[in-house]
Scaffold this active site. Structure first.
Site, PDB file in Angstrom:
ATOM      1  N   GLY A   1       1.871 -17.978   6.587  1.00  0.00           N
ATOM      2  CA  GLY A   1       3.298 -17.500   6.078  1.00  0.00           C
ATOM      3  C   GLY A   1       3.370 -15.746   6.276  1.00  0.00           C
TER       4      GLY A   1
ATOM      5  CB  ILE B   1      -0.842  -0.004   1.417  1.00  0.00           C
ATOM      6  CG1 ILE B   1      -1.618  -1.300   1.234  1.00  0.00           C
ATOM      7  CG2 ILE B   1      -1.835   1.242   1.037  1.00  0.00           C
ATOM      8  CD1 ILE B   1      -2.705  -1.384   2.611  1.00  0.00           C
TER       9      ILE B   1
ATOM     10  CE  LYS C   1       3.864  -3.210   9.491  1.00  0.00           C
ATOM     11  NZ  LYS C   1       3.218  -4.439   9.369  1.00  0.00           N
TER      12      LYS C   1
HETATM   13  N1  HSE Z   1       3.872  -9.622  10.180  1.00  0.00           N
HETATM   14  C1  HSE Z   1       3.606  -8.389   9.650  1.00  0.00           C
HETATM   15  C2  HSE Z   1       1.932  -8.626   9.359  1.00  0.00           C
HETATM   16  C3  HSE Z   1       4.068  -8.243   8.241  1.00  0.00           C
HETATM   17  O1  HSE Z   1       1.384  -9.598   9.793  1.00  0.00           O
HETATM   18  O2  HSE Z   1       1.425  -7.712   9.115  1.00  0.00           O
HETATM   19  C4  HSE Z   1       5.463  -7.558   7.949  1.00  0.00           C
HETATM   20  O3  HSE Z   1       4.961  -6.157   8.640  1.00  0.00           O
END
Ligand code: HSE
Length: 430
Positions: free
Chosen positions: A185, A134, A203
């Site tokens: 995954g 995104i 984030k």
């Molecule tokens: N493990 C993260 C998620 C992905 O599940 O969004 C990478 O930031």
């Protein structure tokens, strides 16, 4: 020709190589020049056999890439914090521009990286660090540059969104849904970083730092994860009150007071974020002139992250080719901007509260008395017909109240002998 050196060649790196090969013609047109992958570095070069690259381009020694003066862009795609931070700073000290997907390093070392970028007139691009495919970094930084950002609310972690979706729609327990997410995954190597909200908070730290022009450190974001959530509350909140539970990242600017939080939050099932399911991510931004905008897409996975990495490479290569790279900084960064954070106790919200109490006269008045004395006003109350062993769930919604007042009230209520288990409190987003 622009030379790039790739350090870390797992799932994302392999997809970066695939895109650069597959779309080489259109990429050359977009950049004005060819992009040459000069080095591919991975600690395990045996797994690079599948990519059909000349052997002399492969190495397990990052210094080969960092010390090569012909490398224009270093692409850092390894996990962890300290080693990648060192690689990024060393490369910059040797005059290389950087593309990274590493949210942990940016959330922690934003100041070091962007003050060095300013000093050295270098560019650091990082679209893949937040919500993979995104383009939220570009959107905040450029597309919405005219706006003062009032709030950003996001579902920024695919793993937890997948788990909550399965608990909501298929009545799975937390552990069943987590196992399924790991199998699919997209969980982190250590899934506790997903579950406890750290990945989301990293984030959010990055998005807030772009929006406010200075670093909002990850540790200053109030954070709660989803491991304590029960399907019971998900079901009641949905069936009785029409709310859906999401792990929401939120940063709000109200009269220059910033609230930054990551916690499980109930939202109306009509809200666009409520429709974001499974491993998908979405970010809802409120700009003072643009109004509300929502970006939605794949926030995890090799191909989606590689799409963001290659876009960064293209922008950077174009700037280098036309001689403009580093003439102006990529993001606005000013250490002197003050970010006034609201402590969690002062943040206001509406709440869903679930008590398990004895079913006898006077229970409700005791509970509502304590809430009232702490300035918490009830907006709805629900009790099911008699429950097993004479303990009953009582569900309440409140009007807006300060978090500090709610905590004080619940502490007192949980000490009452009529209360049979720890009370559950969930915030509701208006
Ligand atoms: N493990 C993260 C998620 C992905 O599940 O969004 C990478 O930031």
């Amino acid at each position: 020709m622009i030379n790039i050196g790739l350090i870390g060649c797992g799932n994302v790196g392999l997809n970066v190589i695939k895109i650069l090969k597959k779309h080489s013609v259109s990429i050359r047109k977009k950049c004005g020049c060819n992009i040459n992958i000069k080095w591919i570095c991975d600690k395990d070069i045996s797994r690079l056999k599948q990519i059909n690259m000349p052997h002399q381009k492969l190495t397990s020694d990052p210094s080969k890439v960092i010390l090569d003066p012909s490398i224009d862009i270093l692409v850092e795609l390894i996990g962890g914090e300290e080693i990648p931070k060192k690689i990024i700073l060393e490369a910059m000290n040797r005059g290389k521009h950087v593309v990274t997907a590493n949210k942990a390093v940016l959330a922690k070392y934003w100041d070091e990286i962007f003050s060095l970028a300013l000093r050295k007139k270098l560019l650091v691009y990082f679209e893949a660090a937040v919500a993979a495919g995104i383009p939220i970094v570009q959107s905040l930084n450029e597309g919405l540059a005219a706006n003062k950002i009032q709030s950003i609310t996001g579902i920024l972690n695919g793993t937890t969104n997948f788990i909550l979706t399965k608990m909501t729609d298929e009545n799975m327990t937390f552990n069943e849904a987590l196992k399924l997410a790991q199998k699919s995954g997209f969980a982190e190597t250590d899934p506790s970083l997903d579950i406890d909200g750290s990945d989301t908070a990293q984030k959010l730290s990055i998005l807030a730092s772009i929006a406010f022009g200075n670093h909002l450190p990850f540790e200053k974001i109030y954070r709660e994860g989803i491991s304590q959530i029960s399907s019971f509350d998900i079901k009641y909140a949905k069936d009785e009150f029409g709310y859906i539970l999401k792990l929401l990242a939120s940063v709000r600017n109200e009269n220059n007071k910033i609230s930054a939080t990551v916690y499980p939050t109930l939202i109306s099932k009509e809200h666009p974020l409520a429709t974001v399911e499974n491993e998908y991510n979405a970010i809802y931004v409120d700009g003072d002139f643009a109004g509300d905008i929502m970006l939605y897409g794949k926030g995890a996975g090799g191909p989606a992250a590689a799409s963001a990495v290659v876009s960064d490479i293209i922008y950077l290569a174009r700037n280098i080719f036309y001689g403009t790279a580093g003439k102006s900084p990529y993001i606005s960064y000013d250490r002197n901007i003050k970010i006034n954070l609201n402590p969690i106790e002062k943040i206001e919200s509406e709440y869903y509260i679930r008590f398990i109490t004895a079913d006898r006269p006077g229970v409700l008045s005791k509970i509502s008395g304590i809430l009232g004395r702490n300035n918490v006003s009830i907006s709805a109350c629900f009790q099911e017909a008699r429950y097993k062993k004479r303990a009953v769930p009582i569900l309440m919604l409140t009007h807006k109240a300060k978090e500090g007042n709610i905590k004080k009230a619940i502490n007192l209520i949980d000490k009452l002998p009529i209360v049979k288990s720890k009370t559950v409190v969930l915030r509701i987003m208006e």
